[in-house]
Write an enzyme that holds these catalytic residues in place. Structure first.
Site, PDB file in Angstrom:
ATOM      1  N   ASP A 198       0.841  -1.193   0.000  1.00 24.07           N
ATOM      2  CA  ASP A 198       0.000   0.000   0.000  1.00 24.07           C
ATOM      3  C   ASP A 198       0.876   1.244   0.000  1.00 24.07           C
ATOM      4  OD1 ASP A 198      -2.277  -1.764   2.017  1.00 24.07           O
ATOM      5  OD2 ASP A 198      -2.727  -0.911   0.044  1.00 24.07           O
ATOM      6  N   ASP A 243     -10.424  -5.062  -1.689  1.00 24.45           N
ATOM      7  CA  ASP A 243      -9.364  -4.627  -0.775  1.00 24.45           C
ATOM      8  C   ASP A 243      -9.913  -3.835   0.390  1.00 24.45           C
ATOM      9  OD1 ASP A 243      -6.367  -2.499  -1.242  1.00 24.45           O
ATOM     10  OD2 ASP A 243      -7.066  -3.729   0.433  1.00 24.45           O
TER      11      ASP A 243
HETATM   12  C1  DX5 Z   1      -6.542   0.634   2.496  1.00 22.15           C
HETATM   13  C2  DX5 Z   1      -5.547  -0.252   1.833  1.00 22.15           C
HETATM   14  C3  DX5 Z   1      -5.760  -1.703   2.205  1.00 22.15           C
HETATM   15  C4  DX5 Z   1      -5.578  -1.942   3.696  1.00 22.15           C
HETATM   16  C5  DX5 Z   1      -5.848  -3.378   3.996  1.00 22.15           C
HETATM   17  O1  DX5 Z   1      -6.278   1.944   2.238  1.00 22.15           O
HETATM   18  O2  DX5 Z   1      -5.600  -0.151   0.441  1.00 22.15           O
HETATM   19  O3  DX5 Z   1      -4.872  -2.524   1.459  1.00 22.15           O
HETATM   20  O4  DX5 Z   1      -4.299  -1.602   4.094  1.00 22.15           O
HETATM   21  O5  DX5 Z   1      -5.758  -3.551   5.362  1.00 22.15           O
HETATM   22  P1  DX5 Z   1      -6.906  -4.306   6.160  1.00 22.15           P
HETATM   23  O6  DX5 Z   1      -6.941  -5.712   5.590  1.00 22.15           O
HETATM   24  O7  DX5 Z   1      -6.393  -4.263   7.556  1.00 22.15           O
HETATM   25  O8  DX5 Z   1      -8.170  -3.562   5.944  1.00 22.15           O
HETATM   26 ZN    ZN Z   2      -4.450  -1.779  -0.684  1.00 30.39          ZN
END
Ligand code: DX5
Ligand code: ZN
Length: 240
Positions: A47, A193
């Site tokens: 990310d 996601d």
């Molecule tokens: C949100 C990101 C995601 C997030 C996923 O802005 O794009 O990839 O980090 O993390 P979790 O699985 O904890 O929601």
């Molecule tokens: Zn992401």
């Protein structure tokens, strides 16, 4: 156009989990990566947040380059104006590169530029070009870009943090995008996601999405290996 090696690898693994690396213990990232490789994970999700497009700042090209792994690098760019930035992320080893449709006026051009770039890990492998849509972005934004993409990511949270709650309307958006992809006749990977947990992953996997990103539910500071195995097995069990 022949299917890229990268797409073949993902199709062979799908449905599967792309594991959010930025939520790992960054002080022992090496052993966290080795742990993931041991579980049979195929993809590591990076990310990239620039503090402009979304409030948080995370990592950039040097971090992605430093991560030595056999996993495919699934790079999620949450950066403003990516046109002059994408080549750098390809140069440091992105296998999948996703830009947000909300980040610039020239999304189609950015994708065209991406289409001219070679995979830095293995030029024969090819690169997956992805677009991501925030929860509030109309799905109509997809249509003009169908010829320039190999992946669509639906954000189930508003980007900026891990550990947020899955937005329920995403499940209906998944079904609608599956119809858009089916009607296009193209081989496009569908990813969701954000907000994935041990409790909702089976239900989301049952929708038939190809890739599910999971971060904080795997790197919970307690049992990342067991979490990763649970998630991978649960998603694989949903295979249609
Ligand atoms: C949100 C990101 C995601 C997030 C996923 O802005 O794009 O990839 O980090 O993390 P979790 O699985 O904890 O929601
Ligand atoms: Zn992401």
């Amino acid at each position: 156009m022949a299917k890229s090696r990268c797409l073949e690898i993902i199709r062979a693994a799908a449905p599967t989990v792309s594991v959010g690396i930025v939520t790992a213990n960054l002080l022992s990232l090496g052993s966290e990566i080795t742990l993931l490789e041991r579980t049979g994970t195929t993809l590591a999700h990076f990310d990239v947040m620039d503090g402009c497009f979304c409030p948080m700042m995370t990592v950039g090209p040097p971090f992605i380059k430093a991560v030595k792994t056999s996993l495919l690098k699934d790079v999620h760019l949450m950066v403003a104006e990516p046109l002059n930035k994408v080549a750098e992320y390809v140069a440091v080893g992105a296998d999948l590169l996703t830009i947000h449709v909300e980040t610039c006026a020239h999304v189609h051009r950015v994708l065209q530029v991406l289409g001219t770039l070679k995979n830095a890990n293995d030029p024969e492998r090819g690169l997956l070009r992805g677009i991501a849509l925030n929860p509030g972005t109309p799905l109509g934004a997809i249509y003009p870009l169908l010829d320039e993409i190999e992946m669509i990511t639906l954000l189930a949270v508003n980007p900026g943090w891990g550990g947020q709650k899955y937005i329920a309307s995403t499940t209906d958006r998944i079904a609608r995008v599956q119809r858009i992809i089916a009607d296009s006749g193209k081989d496009i990977v569908l990813c969701v996601d954000g907000g994935i947990t041990r409790n909702n992953i089976a239900e989301i996997a049952a929708t038939g999405v190809d890739l599910i990103v999971a971060g904080s539910a795997i790197f919970d500071g307690k049992a990342p290996e067991a979490n990763a195995r649970f998630m991978l097995e649960t998603v694989a069990a949903a295979k249609k």
